[in-house]
Scaffold this motif. Structure first.
Motif, short mmCIF file in Angstrom:
data_model
loop_
_atom_site.label_atom_id
_atom_site.label_comp_id
_atom_site.label_asym_id
_atom_site.label_seq_id
_atom_site.Cartn_x
_atom_site.Cartn_y
_atom_site.Cartn_z
N THR A 39 5.61 -19.52 12.53
CA THR A 39 5.80 -18.07 12.67
C THR A 39 4.59 -17.48 13.38
OG1 THR A 39 6.61 -18.26 10.39
CG2 THR A 39 6.68 -16.10 11.39
N LEU A 40 3.41 -17.95 12.98
CA LEU A 40 2.17 -17.44 13.58
C LEU A 40 2.08 -17.83 15.05
CD1 LEU A 40 -0.22 -18.27 10.60
CD2 LEU A 40 0.74 -16.05 11.19
N GLU A 41 2.49 -19.08 15.35
CA GLU A 41 2.48 -19.52 16.75
C GLU A 41 3.42 -18.65 17.57
OE1 GLU A 41 3.41 -23.70 17.03
OE2 GLU A 41 1.90 -24.19 15.52
N ALA A 42 4.61 -18.40 17.01
CA ALA A 42 5.61 -17.60 17.71
C ALA A 42 5.06 -16.20 17.99
CB ALA A 42 6.90 -17.52 16.90
N LEU A 43 4.37 -15.63 17.00
CA LEU A 43 3.77 -14.29 17.18
C LEU A 43 2.77 -14.29 18.32
CD1 LEU A 43 3.04 -12.82 13.65
CD2 LEU A 43 4.21 -11.67 15.51
N GLY B 266 12.79 -3.31 -6.18
CA GLY B 266 11.33 -3.42 -6.29
C GLY B 266 10.82 -4.72 -5.70
N ILE B 267 11.53 -5.84 -6.02
CA ILE B 267 11.11 -7.15 -5.49
C ILE B 267 11.16 -7.11 -3.96
CG2 ILE B 267 11.68 -9.61 -5.34
CD1 ILE B 267 12.87 -9.41 -8.17
N LEU B 268 12.25 -6.54 -3.42
CA LEU B 268 12.41 -6.50 -1.95
C LEU B 268 11.28 -5.69 -1.32
CD1 LEU B 268 14.65 -7.13 0.42
CD2 LEU B 268 14.81 -4.68 0.36
N GLU B 269 11.01 -4.53 -1.90
CA GLU B 269 9.93 -3.67 -1.37
C GLU B 269 8.60 -4.43 -1.34
OE1 GLU B 269 9.76 -0.29 -0.13
OE2 GLU B 269 11.78 -1.04 0.18
N THR B 270 8.31 -5.13 -2.45
CA THR B 270 7.05 -5.88 -2.53
C THR B 270 6.98 -6.92 -1.42
OG1 THR B 270 7.19 -5.62 -4.91
CG2 THR B 270 5.58 -7.19 -4.11
N LYS B 271 8.11 -7.65 -1.23
CA LYS B 271 8.12 -8.70 -0.21
C LYS B 271 7.93 -8.10 1.18
CE LYS B 271 10.28 -12.23 -2.81
NZ LYS B 271 9.27 -13.20 -3.18
N ILE B 272 8.55 -6.95 1.42
CA ILE B 272 8.40 -6.33 2.74
C ILE B 272 6.95 -5.90 2.94
CG2 ILE B 272 8.97 -4.27 4.10
CD1 ILE B 272 11.86 -4.77 3.38
N TYR B 273 6.33 -5.36 1.88
CA TYR B 273 4.95 -4.93 2.05
C TYR B 273 4.00 -6.10 2.23
CZ TYR B 273 5.88 -0.14 2.39
OH TYR B 273 6.32 1.05 2.91
N GLU B 274 4.37 -7.25 1.67
CA GLU B 274 3.56 -8.45 1.93
C GLU B 274 3.62 -8.79 3.43
OE1 GLU B 274 5.10 -11.40 -0.77
OE2 GLU B 274 4.14 -10.46 -2.51
N LEU B 275 4.83 -8.67 4.01
CA LEU B 275 4.97 -8.94 5.45
C LEU B 275 4.17 -7.92 6.26
CD1 LEU B 275 8.80 -9.77 5.93
CD2 LEU B 275 6.91 -11.37 5.75
N ASP C 150 -2.96 -7.66 9.23
CA ASP C 150 -4.11 -8.55 9.40
C ASP C 150 -4.14 -9.16 10.80
OD1 ASP C 150 -4.67 -8.05 6.79
OD2 ASP C 150 -3.95 -9.99 6.03
N LEU C 151 -2.93 -9.37 11.35
CA LEU C 151 -2.83 -10.01 12.67
C LEU C 151 -2.88 -8.99 13.80
CD1 LEU C 151 0.03 -12.47 11.71
CD2 LEU C 151 -2.33 -13.13 12.18
N GLY C 152 -3.04 -7.73 13.42
CA GLY C 152 -3.19 -6.69 14.45
C GLY C 152 -1.89 -6.03 14.90
#
Length: 404
Positions: A111-115, A159-168, A174-176
């Motif tokens: 995923t990071l390489e693709a970004l 709530g779980i979904l919101e948390t996961k989205i905020y993790e993304l 962090d990656l700018g």
């Protein structure tokens, strides 16, 4: 289609292995390529045209919504290797991308390489946060837009979904990259839209298509204007023998028009090949070009489209290479193709191993992998291993250099 001569944007789907790229495309196509493929991972590069009518129907776009994009042409590539190596005029072939991330697993190495690739190519993209149906307690509502199905989930699941989205969102920050859930994005130029979805249940797919069309409409309209009457330009996806047709090329045409009887120039293993088109075949719409055998014969094709081309002397054509219709300065076109083939990014040294691959893309990818492990490469060619290669290797002193 005559309106402004805007062609279909070419969409590439990138992401980590097994995060659901093909099942997402299958859902959009309504087909089952995934089920028929080994291990459900895309083995080959295909193309699927999804007309704007189908997208309107799936995403519930209003009839009067002013859209001048005729649809989306998806290239279904094995991971992101093909993205960097399928070139059009020196840039990447795809103009817009979907980065698939498993919402439960988050970012992985690929995923990071693709970004990084998307950033280098300055390609606009949308993030499909897939596999929402795997969130514990998620109630499935097949094919519904995300907001509708989200509203029907209980608070804990929301709530779980919101948390996961905020993790993304945090990881992207962090990656700018600034990002936000798509329905909260005010400015698509500044923020990357995250669309929660599922390739299995179809939830969120309507939203994904709508965001893609919006992005294309807003940022690509200028670059999608084509010279319809200009000579065709394309990228070869695959070279293969078809029963009753002989050698054929699967090709993505990204500019101009290509007709039966046109002379074309394309890169071959030992230089530029010039030949004349015998026939052009198009797969039926909404089907995958690689599994569909009921082609329709057509006289001419206008960009953008995935087509199959039949002509003499195609045996040595290199997959991944540029193809041009010869009009005007013949020598200039041939020189351009030769120049483009020379730019394949492979570092060679005086001693080392030999590598062979079936496409330029695979060759570049392979050389990158070896380079990262500091393995020297002496020869790099496209094509099968020949007797000549073996004889040449026999003369090497160092046993480690006798490797193909």
């Amino acid at each position: 289609m005559a309106k402004d001569n805007i062609r279909t944007p070419i969409v590439c789907v990138l992401g980590h292995v097994d995060h659901g790229k093909t099942s997402l495309l299958d859902k959009i196509r309504g087909s089952k390529v995934c089920a028929s493929e080994a291990g459900s991972i895309t083995q080959h590069i295909g193309a699927t045209l999804i007309p704007i009518e189908s997208i309107r129907k799936m995403s519930g776009l209003k009839k009067d919504a002013d859209i001048n994009i005729p649809g989306l042409l998806f290239i279904d590539t094995p991971g992101h290797r093909a993205f960097t190596t399928l070139r059009a005029r020196g840039g990447a072939l795809a103009e817009i991308a979907i980065l698939v991330v498993d919402i439960n697993e988050g970012f992985k190495q690929q995923t990071l390489e693709a970004l990084q690739i998307l950033r280098n190519c300055k390609t606009p993209f949308v993030i499909a946060a897939t596999k929402v149906d795997k969130i514990p307690g998620w109630r499935v509502h097949p094919d519904e837009p995300f907001q509708k199905t989200y509203a029907k989930q209980n608070e804990r699941v929301q709530g779980i979904l919101e948390t996961k989205i905020y993790e993304l969102v945090g990881k992207l920050s962090d990656l700018g990259f600034n990002s936000e859930r798509y329905d909260r994005v005010r400015d698509f130029a500044r923020n990357i839209a995250i669309v929660p979805s599922s390739g299995i249940t179809g939830e969120g797919i309507p939203d994904l298509l709508m965001v893609m069309i919006g992005l294309a409409q807003r940022y690509l309209t200028e670059s999608l204007r084509i010279t319809v009457d200009g000579p065709g330009q394309g990228t070869v996806l695959e070279v293969k023998e078809e029963r009753g047709l002989g050698m054929t090329l699967d090709l993505i045409l990204y500019d101009g028009t290509i007709k039966v009887g046109d002379e074309i120039a394309v890169a071959g293993a030992s230089g530029c090949i010039e030949t004349k088109i015998r026939s052009l075949l198009k797969p039926r719409p909404m089907k995958e070009i690689l599994i569909e055998d009921r082609f329709e014969r057509v006289k001419s094709v206008t960009a953008a489209a995935g087509i199959k081309l039949v002509a003499p002397n195609l045996d040595d054509v290199i997959a991944g290479s540029p193809l041009r219709v010869i009009k005007g300065d013949r020598q200039k076109i041939i020189d351009e193709i030769d120049a483009e083939m020379q730019t394949a990014n492979i570092k060679l040294s005086n001693l080392g191993i030999s590598i062979k691959a079936d496409t330029i893309g695979a060759l570049e990818a392979l050389s990158k992998e070896l380079e990262s492990k500091e393995i020297e490469i002496m020869r790099a060619d496209v094509g099968p291993v020949s007797r000549h290669d073996i004889i040449e290797l026999e003369t090497m002193k160092e046993p480690l250099h006798k490797v193909i």
